[in-house]
Scaffold this active site. Structure first.
Site, PDB file in Angstrom:
ATOM      1  N   SER A   1       0.968  -1.192  -0.120  1.00 23.95           N
ATOM      2  CA  SER A   1      -0.069   0.098   0.065  1.00 23.95           C
ATOM      3  C   SER A   1       0.752   1.120   0.026  1.00 23.95           C
ATOM      4  O   SER A   1       1.685   1.295   0.739  1.00 23.95           O
ATOM      5  CB  SER A   1      -0.999   0.076   1.132  1.00 23.95           C
ATOM      6  OG  SER A   1      -1.614   1.077   1.245  1.00 23.95           O
TER       7      SER A   1
ATOM      8  N   LYS B   1     -13.964  -5.059   5.587  1.00 28.50           N
ATOM      9  CA  LYS B   1     -15.152  -3.992   5.284  1.00 28.50           C
ATOM     10  C   LYS B   1     -16.449  -4.261   5.858  1.00 28.50           C
ATOM     11  O   LYS B   1     -17.181  -3.421   6.083  1.00 28.50           O
ATOM     12  CB  LYS B   1     -14.979  -3.696   3.882  1.00 28.50           C
ATOM     13  CG  LYS B   1     -13.696  -2.811   3.279  1.00 28.50           C
ATOM     14  CD  LYS B   1     -13.937  -2.650   1.939  1.00 28.50           C
ATOM     15  CE  LYS B   1     -13.150  -1.545   1.455  1.00 28.50           C
ATOM     16  NZ  LYS B   1     -13.259  -1.266   0.032  1.00 28.50           N
TER      17      LYS B   1
ATOM     18  N   ASP C   1     -15.847   4.945  -0.754  1.00 28.43           N
ATOM     19  CA  ASP C   1     -15.201   4.305  -2.049  1.00 28.43           C
ATOM     20  C   ASP C   1     -15.933   4.972  -3.497  1.00 28.43           C
ATOM     21  O   ASP C   1     -15.589   5.189  -4.530  1.00 28.43           O
ATOM     22  CB  ASP C   1     -15.492   2.645  -2.135  1.00 28.43           C
ATOM     23  CG  ASP C   1     -14.210   1.995  -1.110  1.00 28.43           C
ATOM     24  OD1 ASP C   1     -13.424   2.846  -1.395  1.00 28.43           O
ATOM     25  OD2 ASP C   1     -14.656   1.133  -0.776  1.00 28.43           O
TER      26      ASP C   1
ATOM     27  N   THR D   1     -24.634 -12.176 -13.131  1.00 28.05           N
ATOM     28  CA  THR D   1     -25.411 -13.015 -12.399  1.00 28.05           C
ATOM     29  C   THR D   1     -26.724 -11.916 -12.271  1.00 28.05           C
ATOM     30  O   THR D   1     -26.673 -10.991 -11.660  1.00 28.05           O
ATOM     31  CB  THR D   1     -24.955 -13.153 -10.946  1.00 28.05           C
ATOM     32  OG1 THR D   1     -23.919 -14.159 -11.222  1.00 28.05           O
ATOM     33  CG2 THR D   1     -26.179 -13.944 -10.181  1.00 28.05           C
TER      34      THR D   1
HETATM   35  P1  ATR Z   1     -15.780  -6.869  -5.493  1.00 27.22           P
HETATM   36  O1  ATR Z   1     -16.180  -6.727  -3.918  1.00 27.22           O
HETATM   37  O2  ATR Z   1     -14.370  -6.805  -5.652  1.00 27.22           O
HETATM   38  O3  ATR Z   1     -16.656  -6.084  -6.006  1.00 27.22           O
HETATM   39  P2  ATR Z   1     -17.244  -9.236  -5.925  1.00 27.22           P
HETATM   40  O4  ATR Z   1     -18.058  -8.728  -4.592  1.00 27.22           O
HETATM   41  O5  ATR Z   1     -16.581 -10.817  -5.705  1.00 27.22           O
HETATM   42  O6  ATR Z   1     -15.814  -8.608  -5.754  1.00 27.22           O
HETATM   43  O7  ATR Z   1     -17.757  -9.031  -7.185  1.00 27.22           O
HETATM   44  C1  ATR Z   1     -17.303  -9.441  -8.300  1.00 27.22           C
HETATM   45  C2  ATR Z   1     -18.119  -8.877  -9.560  1.00 27.22           C
HETATM   46  O8  ATR Z   1     -17.190  -9.123 -10.712  1.00 27.22           O
HETATM   47  C3  ATR Z   1     -19.142  -9.380  -9.704  1.00 27.22           C
HETATM   48  O9  ATR Z   1     -20.195  -8.494 -10.345  1.00 27.22           O
HETATM   49  C4  ATR Z   1     -19.013 -10.560 -10.581  1.00 27.22           C
HETATM   50  O10 ATR Z   1     -20.116 -11.039 -11.494  1.00 27.22           O
HETATM   51  P3  ATR Z   1     -21.324 -12.307 -10.795  1.00 27.22           P
HETATM   52  O11 ATR Z   1     -22.127 -11.302  -9.813  1.00 27.22           O
HETATM   53  O12 ATR Z   1     -21.840 -12.803 -11.950  1.00 27.22           O
HETATM   54  O13 ATR Z   1     -20.251 -13.137  -9.934  1.00 27.22           O
HETATM   55  C5  ATR Z   1     -18.117  -9.916 -11.536  1.00 27.22           C
HETATM   56  N1  ATR Z   1     -17.273 -10.961 -12.379  1.00 27.22           N
HETATM   57  C6  ATR Z   1     -16.020 -11.737 -11.730  1.00 27.22           C
HETATM   58  N2  ATR Z   1     -15.592 -12.557 -12.568  1.00 27.22           N
HETATM   59  C7  ATR Z   1     -16.407 -12.516 -14.094  1.00 27.22           C
HETATM   60  C8  ATR Z   1     -16.502 -12.935 -15.102  1.00 27.22           C
HETATM   61  N3  ATR Z   1     -15.332 -13.835 -15.237  1.00 27.22           N
HETATM   62  N4  ATR Z   1     -17.294 -12.520 -16.108  1.00 27.22           N
HETATM   63  C9  ATR Z   1     -18.381 -11.422 -15.810  1.00 27.22           C
HETATM   64  N5  ATR Z   1     -18.290 -10.996 -14.351  1.00 27.22           N
HETATM   65  C10 ATR Z   1     -17.388 -11.383 -13.476  1.00 27.22           C
END
Ligand code: ATR
Length: 272
Positions: free
Chosen positions: A20, A69, A105, A153
């Site tokens: 960091s 968090k 954020d 999703t």
């Molecule tokens: P963060 O807290 O860093 O945002 P997270 O809560 O795990 O991490 O969210 C990751 C996001 O990236 C989600 O929107 C996820 O989509 P899903 O809700 O469908 O899981 C998205 N994401 C991660 N990998 C992905 C991929 N290969 N294709 C499309 N969306 C992806």
């Protein structure tokens, strides 16, 4: 930096201590403004005891990142509106023994966007519905952006869109609506190292009039941002979001407006 009996301690609860740049950033501004604070890493093994220690040791405030968090919320006394809506904190201030959680954020992200474009009344597509996207979604709505959330999703997009009060759909809808969009944000982890050859946005959709932002900070120039630049779009790097969420945190820590240029220099970042 002179430590004395009046020095106020600001700690950092997280798991990214070694890399960091935040220590350099905050301590540089404390020094620059002659504020008697010090910002240090605190290794937390047990978050419940860690939160108790804030009170027990009279720690003035803590910055918070992954993995605390969400998990530390249940031990706090109060949440501000952003932290409550987002369901996560990135800063906790000890106000006379009362621990108040906030989250900068989302508004940090909007400040980064606003260095390149207005957000009010603009059509914004936000890809993702995870923690990072959630923070951004509320802040974009607060700023008057016309937001659509697209997520792999769809049920998660729907849930977030309902709390924010905006439109939602699956990722495939991007091809249909991107033409009529001003701002496109990748709020997912797609494109993060080591998968640096990935992007959710086919470059044929990157028209010049778009402002494109990515929350992925490693690499700094993701595939999406590289292709957006090549297409002539305005680009917003994740480190600008990091800077601005830090600026907003600094105000919560100290009540003082920080010298943004000093923070920028300590972070060694530019807006290009
Ligand atoms: P963060 O807290 O860093 O945002 P997270 O809560 O795990 O991490 O969210 C990751 C996001 O990236 C989600 O929107 C996820 O989509 P899903 O809700 O469908 O899981 C998205 N994401 C991660 N990998 C992905 C991929 N290969 N294709 C499309 N969306 C992806």
């Amino acid at each position: 930096m002179k430590i004395n009996g009046e020095t106020k301690l600001i700690g950092f609860f997280g798991s990214t201590f070694k890399t960091s740049k935040m220590y350099a950033m905050y301590n540089a501004v404390f020094e620059n403004l002659g504020l008697n604070y010090v910002y240090v890493p605190l290794v937390v093994n047990d978050i419940k005891k860690g939160v108790k220690a804030i009170k027990a040791l009279g720690i003035h405030a803590v910055g918070v990142t992954i993995p605390f968090k969400i998990s530390m919320i249940e031990y706090l006394d109060e949440l501000d509106e952003d932290a409550r809506r987002i369901g996560a904190v990135n800063v906790v201030v000890n106000k006379n023994g009362k621990l108040i959680g906030s989250n900068t954020d989302g508004h940090g992200g909007v400040r980064a966007l606003k260095e390149k474009t207005e957000v009010k009344e603009k059509k914004v597509i936000l890809l993702g519905a995870g923690g990072a996207a959630r923070a951004l979604a509320f802040a974009i709505k607060d700023e008057g952006g016309r937001l659509t959330i697209l997520n792999r999703t769809v049920s998660d997009a729907e849930e977030l869109a309902k709390s924010v009060g905006c439109r939602f759909d699956g990722l495939e809808k991007l091809a249909v609506i991107v033409e009529d969009t001003d701002i496109l944000i990748n709020g997912t982890s797609v494109g993060m190292a080591p998968e640096i050859d990935q992007s959710l946005v086919d470059k044929i959709f990157l028209q010049k009039k778009l402002t494109v932002m990515d929350i992925v900070s490693n690499p700094r120039e993701t595939k999406l941002l590289k292709e957006a630049k090549e297409a002539g779009c305005q680009t917003v790097f994740a480190d600008r979001m990091l800077l601005w969420q830090g600026v907003l945190k600094f105000k919560l820590y100290t009540g003082v407006e920080p010298a943004v240029k000093v923070m920028e220099k300590a972070l060694q970042i530019t807006s290009h």
